[in-house]
Design an enzyme around this catalytic site. Structure first.
Site, PDB file in Angstrom:
ATOM      1  N   ILE A 106      -3.253  -5.063  19.099  1.00 13.94           N
ATOM      2  CA  ILE A 106      -2.238  -4.370  18.432  1.00 13.94           C
ATOM      3  C   ILE A 106      -0.808  -4.691  19.252  1.00 13.94           C
ATOM      4  CG2 ILE A 106      -1.336  -1.777  18.609  1.00 13.94           C
ATOM      5  CD1 ILE A 106      -4.340  -1.154  18.753  1.00 13.94           C
ATOM      6  N   ASP A 144       0.427  -7.691  36.392  1.00  6.71           N
ATOM      7  CA  ASP A 144      -0.706  -6.814  36.068  1.00  6.71           C
ATOM      8  C   ASP A 144      -0.254  -5.349  36.615  1.00  6.71           C
ATOM      9  OD1 ASP A 144      -3.077  -5.473  36.609  1.00  6.71           O
ATOM     10  OD2 ASP A 144      -3.979  -7.102  38.153  1.00  6.71           O
ATOM     11  N   ASN A 159       1.662   0.049  25.407  1.00 12.52           N
ATOM     12  CA  ASN A 159       0.590  -0.336  24.648  1.00 12.52           C
ATOM     13  C   ASN A 159      -0.902  -0.968  25.442  1.00 12.52           C
ATOM     14  OD1 ASN A 159      -1.044  -1.232  22.107  1.00 12.52           O
ATOM     15  ND2 ASN A 159      -0.795  -3.290  23.278  1.00 12.52           N
ATOM     16  N   SER A 162      -4.853   6.946  21.939  1.00 17.99           N
ATOM     17  CA  SER A 162      -6.258   6.529  21.534  1.00 17.99           C
ATOM     18  C   SER A 162      -6.753   7.836  20.823  1.00 17.99           C
ATOM     19  CB  SER A 162      -7.368   5.995  22.421  1.00 17.99           C
ATOM     20  OG  SER A 162      -8.441   5.866  21.962  1.00 17.99           O
ATOM     21  N   TYR A 177     -12.201   6.073  30.280  1.00 18.48           N
ATOM     22  CA  TYR A 177     -10.926   5.568  29.110  1.00 18.48           C
ATOM     23  C   TYR A 177     -10.563   7.221  28.623  1.00 18.48           C
ATOM     24  CZ  TYR A 177      -9.168   3.393  25.188  1.00 18.48           C
ATOM     25  OH  TYR A 177      -8.336   3.014  24.095  1.00 18.48           O
ATOM     26  N   LYS A 190      -6.619   8.249  28.449  1.00 15.73           N
ATOM     27  CA  LYS A 190      -5.974   8.374  27.138  1.00 15.73           C
ATOM     28  C   LYS A 190      -5.729   9.741  26.927  1.00 15.73           C
ATOM     29  CE  LYS A 190      -5.422   4.043  25.958  1.00 15.73           C
ATOM     30  NZ  LYS A 190      -4.392   3.413  25.913  1.00 15.73           N
ATOM     31  N   VAL A 226      -9.413  -0.371  15.763  1.00 18.85           N
ATOM     32  CA  VAL A 226      -8.600  -1.281  14.963  1.00 18.85           C
ATOM     33  C   VAL A 226      -9.024  -2.621  15.431  1.00 18.85           C
ATOM     34  CG1 VAL A 226      -6.134  -2.356  14.932  1.00 18.85           C
ATOM     35  CG2 VAL A 226      -6.392   0.237  15.207  1.00 18.85           C
TER      36      VAL A 226
END
Length: 262
Positions: A14, A56, A83, A135, A148, A152, A181
């Site tokens: 993305i 990083d 992103n 997300s 995660y 998000k 995606v």
């Protein structure tokens, strides 16, 4: 007028698509990711001024230090696209704490720091846009993605709150909720579940299409992007979505690979 767009996680998927989309409209682009070897060919392919940052973002002490050099090279940041992301798919009790905390740094804490780093300049100029790529996991928490979903979900809530806070300041905040995606990260996540009709048939988007929708939504000052469109159902029917995910998310494979990232 020069137009400077910063894209984190720009090395693939993305992020690379967003960089190409803005470059195709003539914007100067700062590309940020860990892998310089991937950033430099992308920069060379863009027919606009570019600045490459190998960073990083899990190193929070240095998560924003590169911004001054980027602005010196290409001017004030007009659009920040948060992103960059790391994804861990697996049993929560088996997740190494160091990997989990690195995920939280990249997916939540670094984006918040970057928002606050560019915001004073944007407010002073009374223009600018912050794009937070979250997300569908923020709207439809998925079993097997404990950290995660936490990251998000936190970023999405903060992004929506910041949009309301800024009001008529001239600075816009766009919150993006991608479902699956096509990307290396998406493929790695899908591979960690036992194959099923759900994993084979779930609607999956195209990164170039998402990138175009993000740019257009930012220009039109829309509040959010949900893509593919099918996933709007999760926003309007959260209870049903939670039940479906709890009931039909496939089992995790017994052999799990290390965390994937963009």
């Amino acid at each position: 007028m020069p137009f400077h767009v910063v894209v984190t996680g720009a090395s693939a998927g993305i992020g690379a698509a967003i960089a190409r989309e803005y470059a195709a409209r003539g914007a100067s682009v700062t590309l940020v990711a860990r892998r310089r070897a991937l950033l430099e060919p992308l920069a060379a392919s863009l027919a606009v001024p570019t600045h490459v940052v190998a960073a990083d973002l899990s190193d929070l002490g240095n998560a924003t230090v590169w911004l001054a050099e980027a602005e010196a090279a290409l001017g004030p940041v007009d659009v920040l696209v948060n992103n960059a992301g790391v994804q861990i798919v697996g049993h929560s009790v088996d997740t190494e704490l160091a990997a989990a905390e690195a995920l939280l740094a990249v997916d939540l804490l670094a984006p918040l720091r970057l928002c606050l780093a560019v915001l004073p300049g944007m407010l002073a100029r009374r223009r600018g846009c912050i794009v937070n790529v979250c997300s569908m996991a923020a709207l439809a928490p998925t079993p097997g993605m404990f950290y995660y979903c936490a990251a998000k979900g936190g970023l999405a809530s903060a992004s929506e709150a910041l949009r309301g806070e800024l009001g008529r300041s001239g600075v816009h905040v766009l919150t993006v909720y991608p479902g699956p995606v096509h990307s290396d990260m998406e493929a790695a996540a899908r591979a960690k579940f036992v194959p099923s009709l759900l994993t084979e048939r779930i609607p999956t988007g195209d990164p170039a299409v998402l990138a175009r929708r993000i740019r257009r939504a930012a220009e039109r000052r829309q509040a959010r992007v949900i893509y593919p469109r099918f996933y709007h159902l999760a926003r309007w029917f959260p209870g049903v979505t939670a039940w479906v995910l709890a009931r039909f998310t496939p089992a995790l494979r017994p052999e799990l690979t290390p965390p994937s990232s963009d």
